[in-house]
Design an enzyme around this catalytic site. Structure first.
Site: not given
Ligand code: NDP
Ligand SMILES: O=C(O)C1=N[C@H](C(=O)O)C[C@H](O)C1
Length: 268
Positions: A124, A157-158, A161
């Site tokens: 999701a 968003h922040h 993103k």
């Molecule tokens: N569905 C939901 O409810 C939500 C979805 N999201 C989504 O989740 C994703 C992550 O968000 P966020 O945590 O803010 O992003 P971040 O960039 O803070 O974190 C992503 C992490 O994934 C790591 N990563 C990337 N590629 C790899 C790999 N090949 N192997 C292992 N680790 C890897 C990154 O490492 P590195 O820094 O080394 O690249 C980083 O630590 C985004 O797509 C966001 O939109 C976010 C919040 C809620």
């Molecule tokens: O990247 C984020 O931070 C978030 N990503 C998700 C999205 O793309 O909708 C969920 C949430 O809004 C936070």
């Protein structure tokens, strides 16, 4: 019986760290390993220490398959290229794969679909209860109002993103399109700029704001003649997404292979 073992990928990320904190307090799942990419400074370290706290006896590894093989669930908020690799490995390890990663393109979705023939995948663009409720409401309102009501989705968003429109905005757009009985691909208009011409009747518009530390805000605007209906969700804490993902990982245990989403998990 032991609680299902859990692996968190992207351990050092915003969502990774939120998940690890919440997983430690869970009585339904047991964190067994964390995954980061090869060469990451956290590899080989205890994840509690890497996060600046006390050791918790869980290591960070770059060997995803080895980690997944000792788990029953993988929670993955990383990046599209990583997520499709993890989907294949989670299927191989027979672990439930919870995918929160957004920005997935058709070629990524096809690979996830292929993995779901053998594995239970819950995916999701937003794992929170509030947004999934908003998705339901959006579909209902869109079905009740005709195309004289223009649908516009505005998300914020922040500054870090990387994808737009957000996964949540696309879920909301999809719900509006379904409510109207049209295809989102046909109706979608993103990021207007310049001499755009008048708005096409029945289109669904997307606008994205990026700045500061905004966790996630979504408005679905139904703009009619002389009035507007606005459905809004404001996230102030990433824990809402992490709680949903942890719930999905538990819900997925024992489910038959296939793709599920949070409306399945939440029963809404
Ligand atoms: N569905 C939901 O409810 C939500 C979805 N999201 C989504 O989740 C994703 C992550 O968000 P966020 O945590 O803010 O992003 P971040 O960039 O803070 O974190 C992503 C992490 O994934 C790591 N990563 C990337 N590629 C790899 C790999 N090949 N192997 C292992 N680790 C890897 C990154 O490492 P590195 O820094 O080394 O690249 C980083 O630590 C985004 O797509 C966001 O939109 C976010 C919040 C809620
Ligand atoms: O990247 C984020 O931070 C978030 N990503 C998700 C999205 O793309 O909708 C969920 C949430 O809004 C936070």
């Amino acid at each position: 019986m032991d609680q299902p073992g859990l692996v968190v990928t992207g351990a050092s990320g915003r969502m990774g760290q939120t998940l690890i904190r919440l997983a430690q307090g869970s009585d339904k799942l047991r964190l067994v390993a964390c995954v980061e990419r090869a060469g990451h400074p956290w590899i080989g370290r205890d994840v509690g220490e890497a996060m600046g706290g006390a050791p918790i006896g869980v290591k960070v590894t770059d060997d995803a398959l080895e980690a997944f093989a000792k788990a029953q669930a993988v929670i993955d908020f990383t990046a599209p290229a990583a997520t499709v690799e993890f989907a294949a490995l989670a299927a191989q390890a027979r672990a439930v794969h919870v995918i929160g990663t957004t920005g997935l393109e058709p070629q990524h979705l096809a690979r996830i679909e292929a993995a779901a023939r053998h594995a239970t995948i819950i995916r999701a663009g937003n794992m929170s209860l509030g947004v999934n409720l908003l998705v339901r409401l959006t579909k209902k309102v869109a079905a009740a109002l005709d195309a004289d009501w223009d649908v516009e989705i505005v998300e914020a968003h922040h500054r870090m993103k990387v994808d737009a429109p957000s996964g949540t905005a696309l879920m909301l757009g999809q719900a509006a399109a379904e409510g109207r009985g049209i295809s989102l691909d046909d109706a979608r208009v993103s990021g207007r700029d310049g001499i755009t011409g008048a708005r096409a009747r029945g289109s669904i518009g997307f606008s994205a704001i990026r700045g500061g530390d905004i966790v996630g805000e979504h408005d679905v605007i139904f703009a009619g003649e002389g009035e507007r209906v606005i459905l809004r969700h404001v996230a102030t804490d990433r824990a809402i997404f992490a709680r949903g993902a942890l719930r999905a990982a538990v819900w997925g245990q024992g489910r038959k292979p296939g793709q599920y989403d949070m409306t399945d998990v939440l029963g809404i």
